[in-house]
Design a protein around this motif. Structure first.
Motif, PDB file in Angstrom:
ATOM      1  N   LEU A   1     -14.217 -21.160   5.625  1.00  0.00           N
ATOM      2  CA  LEU A   1     -15.635 -21.479   5.529  1.00  0.00           C
ATOM      3  C   LEU A   1     -16.340 -21.180   6.854  1.00  0.00           C
ATOM      4  O   LEU A   1     -15.979 -21.733   7.895  1.00  0.00           O
ATOM      5  CB  LEU A   1     -15.843 -22.944   5.141  1.00  0.00           C
ATOM      6  N   ARG A   2     -17.305 -20.287   6.829  1.00  0.00           N
ATOM      7  CA  ARG A   2     -18.027 -19.901   8.044  1.00  0.00           C
ATOM      8  C   ARG A   2     -19.529 -20.147   7.952  1.00  0.00           C
ATOM      9  O   ARG A   2     -20.197 -20.283   8.962  1.00  0.00           O
ATOM     10  CB  ARG A   2     -17.803 -18.409   8.360  1.00  0.00           C
ATOM     11  N   SER A   3     -20.071 -20.171   6.742  1.00  0.00           N
ATOM     12  CA  SER A   3     -21.500 -20.350   6.563  1.00  0.00           C
ATOM     13  C   SER A   3     -21.750 -21.433   5.521  1.00  0.00           C
ATOM     14  O   SER A   3     -21.201 -21.376   4.422  1.00  0.00           O
ATOM     15  CB  SER A   3     -22.139 -19.024   6.113  1.00  0.00           C
ATOM     16  N   LEU A   4     -22.574 -22.420   5.892  1.00  0.00           N
ATOM     17  CA  LEU A   4     -22.841 -23.565   5.024  1.00  0.00           C
ATOM     18  C   LEU A   4     -24.315 -23.932   5.116  1.00  0.00           C
ATOM     19  O   LEU A   4     -24.893 -23.917   6.198  1.00  0.00           O
ATOM     20  CB  LEU A   4     -21.979 -24.752   5.472  1.00  0.00           C
ATOM     21  N   THR A   5     -24.902 -24.269   3.958  1.00  0.00           N
ATOM     22  CA  THR A   5     -26.258 -24.819   3.966  1.00  0.00           C
ATOM     23  C   THR A   5     -26.247 -26.162   3.253  1.00  0.00           C
ATOM     24  O   THR A   5     -25.624 -26.312   2.206  1.00  0.00           O
ATOM     25  CB  THR A   5     -27.280 -23.890   3.268  1.00  0.00           C
ATOM     26  N   LEU A   6     -26.909 -27.127   3.841  1.00  0.00           N
ATOM     27  CA  LEU A   6     -27.038 -28.466   3.269  1.00  0.00           C
ATOM     28  C   LEU A   6     -28.463 -29.020   3.402  1.00  0.00           C
ATOM     29  O   LEU A   6     -28.738 -30.107   2.903  1.00  0.00           O
ATOM     30  CB  LEU A   6     -26.065 -29.429   3.965  1.00  0.00           C
ATOM     31  N   HIS A   7     -29.346 -28.286   4.068  1.00  0.00           N
ATOM     32  CA  HIS A   7     -30.706 -28.806   4.265  1.00  0.00           C
ATOM     33  C   HIS A   7     -31.376 -29.043   2.908  1.00  0.00           C
ATOM     34  O   HIS A   7     -30.994 -28.460   1.901  1.00  0.00           O
ATOM     35  CB  HIS A   7     -31.538 -27.861   5.140  1.00  0.00           C
ATOM     36  N   GLY A   8     -32.345 -29.940   2.904  1.00  0.00           N
ATOM     37  CA  GLY A   8     -33.029 -30.255   1.660  1.00  0.00           C
ATOM     38  C   GLY A   8     -32.285 -31.257   0.794  1.00  0.00           C
ATOM     39  O   GLY A   8     -32.677 -31.503  -0.346  1.00  0.00           O
ATOM     40  N   ASN A   9     -31.217 -31.834   1.312  1.00  0.00           N
ATOM     41  CA  ASN A   9     -30.504 -32.931   0.655  1.00  0.00           C
ATOM     42  C   ASN A   9     -30.889 -34.221   1.370  1.00  0.00           C
ATOM     43  O   ASN A   9     -31.191 -34.189   2.567  1.00  0.00           O
ATOM     44  CB  ASN A   9     -28.983 -32.735   0.769  1.00  0.00           C
ATOM     45  N   PRO A  10     -30.862 -35.367   0.681  1.00  0.00           N
ATOM     46  CA  PRO A  10     -31.183 -36.630   1.356  1.00  0.00           C
ATOM     47  C   PRO A  10     -30.336 -36.886   2.602  1.00  0.00           C
ATOM     48  O   PRO A  10     -30.799 -37.504   3.555  1.00  0.00           O
ATOM     49  CB  PRO A  10     -30.927 -37.687   0.278  1.00  0.00           C
ATOM     50  N   MET A  11     -29.102 -36.378   2.647  1.00  0.00           N
ATOM     51  CA  MET A  11     -28.228 -36.583   3.809  1.00  0.00           C
ATOM     52  C   MET A  11     -28.823 -36.027   5.093  1.00  0.00           C
ATOM     53  O   MET A  11     -28.486 -36.458   6.185  1.00  0.00           O
ATOM     54  CB  MET A  11     -26.853 -35.955   3.579  1.00  0.00           C
ATOM     55  N   GLU A  12     -29.725 -35.064   4.967  1.00  0.00           N
ATOM     56  CA  GLU A  12     -30.329 -34.430   6.127  1.00  0.00           C
ATOM     57  C   GLU A  12     -31.111 -35.433   6.982  1.00  0.00           C
ATOM     58  O   GLU A  12     -31.291 -35.231   8.183  1.00  0.00           O
ATOM     59  CB  GLU A  12     -31.249 -33.298   5.664  1.00  0.00           C
ATOM     60  N   GLU A  13     -31.541 -36.518   6.357  1.00  0.00           N
ATOM     61  CA  GLU A  13     -32.328 -37.533   7.060  1.00  0.00           C
ATOM     62  C   GLU A  13     -31.470 -38.473   7.910  1.00  0.00           C
ATOM     63  O   GLU A  13     -32.002 -39.228   8.712  1.00  0.00           O
ATOM     64  CB  GLU A  13     -33.153 -38.353   6.060  1.00  0.00           C
ATOM     65  N   GLU A  14     -30.149 -38.421   7.730  1.00  0.00           N
ATOM     66  CA  GLU A  14     -29.275 -39.303   8.506  1.00  0.00           C
ATOM     67  C   GLU A  14     -29.236 -38.870   9.966  1.00  0.00           C
ATOM     68  O   GLU A  14     -29.237 -37.678  10.275  1.00  0.00           O
ATOM     69  CB  GLU A  14     -27.854 -39.318   7.912  1.00  0.00           C
ATOM     70  N   LYS A  15     -29.193 -39.864  10.836  1.00  0.00           N
ATOM     71  CA  LYS A  15     -29.133 -39.607  12.272  1.00  0.00           C
ATOM     72  C   LYS A  15     -27.863 -38.826  12.610  1.00  0.00           C
ATOM     73  O   LYS A  15     -26.782 -39.158  12.129  1.00  0.00           O
ATOM     74  CB  LYS A  15     -29.148 -40.934  13.026  1.00  0.00           C
ATOM     75  N   GLY A  16     -27.984 -37.791  13.398  1.00  0.00           N
ATOM     76  CA  GLY A  16     -26.836 -37.008  13.816  1.00  0.00           C
ATOM     77  C   GLY A  16     -26.342 -36.023  12.764  1.00  0.00           C
ATOM     78  O   GLY A  16     -25.215 -35.537  12.851  1.00  0.00           O
ATOM     79  N   TYR A  17     -27.189 -35.700  11.800  1.00  0.00           N
ATOM     80  CA  TYR A  17     -26.818 -34.812  10.687  1.00  0.00           C
ATOM     81  C   TYR A  17     -26.156 -33.521  11.161  1.00  0.00           C
ATOM     82  O   TYR A  17     -25.026 -33.216  10.789  1.00  0.00           O
ATOM     83  CB  TYR A  17     -28.088 -34.523   9.864  1.00  0.00           C
ATOM     84  N   ARG A  18     -26.836 -32.758  11.989  1.00  0.00           N
ATOM     85  CA  ARG A  18     -26.301 -31.461  12.429  1.00  0.00           C
ATOM     86  C   ARG A  18     -25.019 -31.641  13.245  1.00  0.00           C
ATOM     87  O   ARG A  18     -24.039 -30.935  13.052  1.00  0.00           O
ATOM     88  CB  ARG A  18     -27.354 -30.683  13.219  1.00  0.00           C
ATOM     89  N   GLN A  19     -25.025 -32.605  14.159  1.00  0.00           N
ATOM     90  CA  GLN A  19     -23.867 -32.834  15.007  1.00  0.00           C
ATOM     91  C   GLN A  19     -22.648 -33.259  14.186  1.00  0.00           C
ATOM     92  O   GLN A  19     -21.534 -32.811  14.439  1.00  0.00           O
ATOM     93  CB  GLN A  19     -24.183 -33.886  16.080  1.00  0.00           C
ATOM     94  N   TYR A  20     -22.875 -34.115  13.203  1.00  0.00           N
ATOM     95  CA  TYR A  20     -21.769 -34.571  12.367  1.00  0.00           C
ATOM     96  C   TYR A  20     -21.131 -33.390  11.633  1.00  0.00           C
ATOM     97  O   TYR A  20     -19.906 -33.253  11.596  1.00  0.00           O
ATOM     98  CB  TYR A  20     -22.252 -35.618  11.349  1.00  0.00           C
ATOM     99  N   VAL A  21     -21.964 -32.544  11.045  1.00  0.00           N
ATOM    100  CA  VAL A  21     -21.437 -31.398  10.301  1.00  0.00           C
ATOM    101  C   VAL A  21     -20.664 -30.473  11.237  1.00  0.00           C
ATOM    102  O   VAL A  21     -19.559 -30.017  10.914  1.00  0.00           O
ATOM    103  CB  VAL A  21     -22.567 -30.638   9.572  1.00  0.00           C
ATOM    104  N   LEU A  22     -21.197 -30.206  12.414  1.00  0.00           N
ATOM    105  CA  LEU A  22     -20.527 -29.300  13.348  1.00  0.00           C
ATOM    106  C   LEU A  22     -19.220 -29.882  13.884  1.00  0.00           C
ATOM    107  O   LEU A  22     -18.272 -29.138  14.139  1.00  0.00           O
ATOM    108  CB  LEU A  22     -21.463 -28.918  14.491  1.00  0.00           C
ATOM    109  N   CYS A  23     -19.141 -31.198  14.038  1.00  0.00           N
ATOM    110  CA  CYS A  23     -17.879 -31.836  14.456  1.00  0.00           C
ATOM    111  C   CYS A  23     -16.846 -31.775  13.341  1.00  0.00           C
ATOM    112  O   CYS A  23     -15.668 -31.541  13.592  1.00  0.00           O
ATOM    113  CB  CYS A  23     -18.118 -33.303  14.798  1.00  0.00           C
ATOM    114  N   THR A  24     -17.304 -32.003  12.135  1.00  0.00           N
ATOM    115  CA  THR A  24     -16.399 -32.055  10.991  1.00  0.00           C
ATOM    116  C   THR A  24     -15.902 -30.669  10.598  1.00  0.00           C
ATOM    117  O   THR A  24     -14.764 -30.513  10.163  1.00  0.00           O
ATOM    118  CB  THR A  24     -17.120 -32.717   9.787  1.00  0.00           C
TER     119      THR A  24
END
Length: 174
Positions: free
Chosen positions: A111-134
């Motif tokens: 997996l190299r490319s992922l999109t998740l924007h426009g989901n309610p999860m996007e509003e959670e604090k640290g959204y981008r950082q969490y995904v990049l860590c995981t």
């Protein structure tokens, strides 16, 4: 790839949309493609997905790109984690609530490319950082390249927000 669908099994009776290039088929009539575009439907589950792709695709194990954007998926279905050659996954514009759903995708080695924007999860604090860590192997997230600065910020965020799991030592072992 297909017209408006409410269920994955509806794909069995649908003709693929015409693309820029003609879709190639095997002698058995199955599609010779590595991508599946199921965007802009009203899918709220992926029940029967493996069965359907086995019926439609000559080599479902080679599936590399799935577009499930703009549906009504409430979670990341575990069936997606069985597609080990998946390198591009579009899930933007769905109804995924919990950021922890991203953990399921950590099993996808390509997996190299992922999109998740426009989901309610996007509003959670640290959204981008969490995904990049995981998902440290992704290079594009929400249609933006992942930079060294993004990786550094994600690591700092991880140290500040994710507690390491405690290792329990059995008393008998001492």
């Amino acid at each position: 790839m297909v017209a408006f669908q409410a269920s994955v099994t509806d794909l069995m009776s649908e003709e693929p949309r015409k693309g820029q290039r003609p879709l190639k088929h095997s002698k058995s009539g199955k599609s010779l493609t590595q991508s599946l575009w199921l965007n802009n439907n009203v899918l709220n589950e992926l029940r029967g997905f493996n069965h359907v792709i086995a019926q439609l695709l000559q080599h479902p194990e080679n599936l590399a790109w799935i577009d499930l954007s703009f549906n009504d998926l409430p979670s990341i279905d575990p069936v997606l984690t069985t597609l080990f050659n998946l390198s591009v996954l579009y899930l933007h514009g769905n109804s995924i609530q919990r950021l922890g759903e991203v953990n399921k995708l950590a099993t996808l080695p390509r997996l190299r490319s992922l999109t998740l924007h426009g989901n309610p999860m996007e509003e959670e604090k640290g959204y981008r950082q969490y995904v990049l860590c995981t998902l440290p192997r992704i290079t594009t997230f929400d249609f933006s390249g992942v930079t060294k600065a993004d990786r550094t910020a994600a690591e700092v965020w991880k140290r500040m927000n994710i507690k390491p799991k405690k290792v329990r030592i059995k008393q008998d072992a001492l």
